[in-house]
Design a protein around this motif. Structure first.
Motif, PDB file in Angstrom:
ATOM      1  N   SER A   1     -37.744   1.372 -32.974  1.00  0.00           N
ATOM      2  CA  SER A   1     -36.387   1.856 -33.198  1.00  0.00           C
ATOM      3  C   SER A   1     -36.245   3.362 -32.963  1.00  0.00           C
ATOM      4  O   SER A   1     -35.158   3.841 -32.684  1.00  0.00           O
ATOM      5  N   ASP A   2     -37.349   4.120 -33.044  1.00  0.00           N
ATOM      6  CA  ASP A   2     -37.235   5.576 -32.886  1.00  0.00           C
ATOM      7  C   ASP A   2     -37.139   6.021 -31.428  1.00  0.00           C
ATOM      8  O   ASP A   2     -36.706   7.124 -31.149  1.00  0.00           O
ATOM      9  N   ASN A   3     -37.551   5.187 -30.505  1.00  0.00           N
ATOM     10  CA  ASN A   3     -37.401   5.517 -29.083  1.00  0.00           C
ATOM     11  C   ASN A   3     -37.115   4.247 -28.304  1.00  0.00           C
ATOM     12  O   ASN A   3     -37.062   3.166 -28.853  1.00  0.00           O
ATOM     13  N   THR A   4     -36.928   4.385 -27.028  1.00  0.00           N
ATOM     14  CA  THR A   4     -36.550   3.228 -26.223  1.00  0.00           C
ATOM     15  C   THR A   4     -37.742   2.585 -25.525  1.00  0.00           C
ATOM     16  O   THR A   4     -37.544   1.732 -24.668  1.00  0.00           O
ATOM     17  N   GLU A   5     -38.953   2.971 -25.873  1.00  0.00           N
ATOM     18  CA  GLU A   5     -40.124   2.396 -25.217  1.00  0.00           C
ATOM     19  C   GLU A   5     -40.348   0.964 -25.691  1.00  0.00           C
ATOM     20  O   GLU A   5     -40.160   0.635 -26.850  1.00  0.00           O
ATOM     21  N   ILE A   6     -40.778   0.151 -24.754  1.00  0.00           N
ATOM     22  CA  ILE A   6     -41.125  -1.232 -25.065  1.00  0.00           C
ATOM     23  C   ILE A   6     -42.589  -1.421 -24.713  1.00  0.00           C
ATOM     24  O   ILE A   6     -43.020  -1.137 -23.597  1.00  0.00           O
ATOM     25  N   TYR A   7     -43.350  -1.898 -25.671  1.00  0.00           N
ATOM     26  CA  TYR A   7     -44.773  -2.140 -25.462  1.00  0.00           C
ATOM     27  C   TYR A   7     -45.002  -3.633 -25.295  1.00  0.00           C
ATOM     28  O   TYR A   7     -44.547  -4.434 -26.102  1.00  0.00           O
TER      29      TYR A   7
END
Length: 143
Positions: free
Chosen positions: A31-37
Motif C-alpha cells: 500500500s505504501d508504493n505501487t510496486e508489485i512483487y
C-alpha cells in the motif's frame, strides 16, 4: 515404462511441479508504493516480503518431484507405485493449503495479495497423480 498411461500421468505431475518452481504463485502489491512483487520459490521478493514462509511449500514441492521420479522408475512394483501416488496427491493438496494459509508479508506492512493461476497448479497435479493411482490399482487388481 513410458508406454503405460500411469507413467504419462506421473510425467505430467513431474512437469507441473517443476514449472511451479519458476512461476510466481502470488502477486503482492504494497500500500505504501505501487510496486508489485511476484513471489515464486526462486526469488521474486522485496524487503517487505517474508522469505521464511515460502521455504515450506518449496521443500514439499521438491519432495513431490523426487517422489514422482522414484515412482516412475519403480515400474515393476505396482503396489508401491500406488501408495506413492496417493502420497503425492496428499502432498499436492497440502501445498495448495500452505499457499493460502501462510503469510508472505512481514508484520506491520500493509499489502494486498493476489493469487495467480499457478497457485492452483498443485490441484491439477494432484488430479494427474490420482488418475495414475487409479490405473495402478486397476493393474494390481488384475494380477
Amino acid at each position: 515404462m513410458i508406454q503405460r498411461k500411469q507413467t504419462l500421468f506421473l510425467l505430467a505431475v513431474l512437469i507441473i511441479n517443476i514449472i511451479l518452481f519458476f512461476l510466481p504463485f502470488l502477486n503482492i502489491s504494497l500500500s505504501d508504493n505501487t510496486e508489485i512483487y511476484g513471489l515464486s520459490f526462486i526469488g521474486g521478493y522485496g524487503p517487505s516480503i517474508s522469505n521464511s514462509n515460502k521455504i515450506y511449500p518449496s521443500i514439499l514441492n521438491t519432495f513431490i518431484v523426487v517422489l514422482a521420479l522414484i515412482t516412475i522408475f519403480l515400474y515393476k512394483r505396482r503396489t508401491i507405485q500406488f501408495k506413492l501416488s496417493n502420497i503425492i496427491v496428499l502432498l499436492n493438496v497440502f501445498i495448495t493449503g500452505l499457499f493460502f494459509l501462510l503469510s508472505y508479508i512481514k508484520e506491520g506492512v500493509i499489502g494486498e495479495i493476489q493469487y495467480t493461476f499457478v497457485t492452483f497448479m498443485p490441484i491439477i497435479s494432484a488430479t494427474f497423480a490420482f488418475y495414475a493411482a487409479l490405473l495402478f490399482k486397476n493393474v494390481v487388481n488384475l494380477v
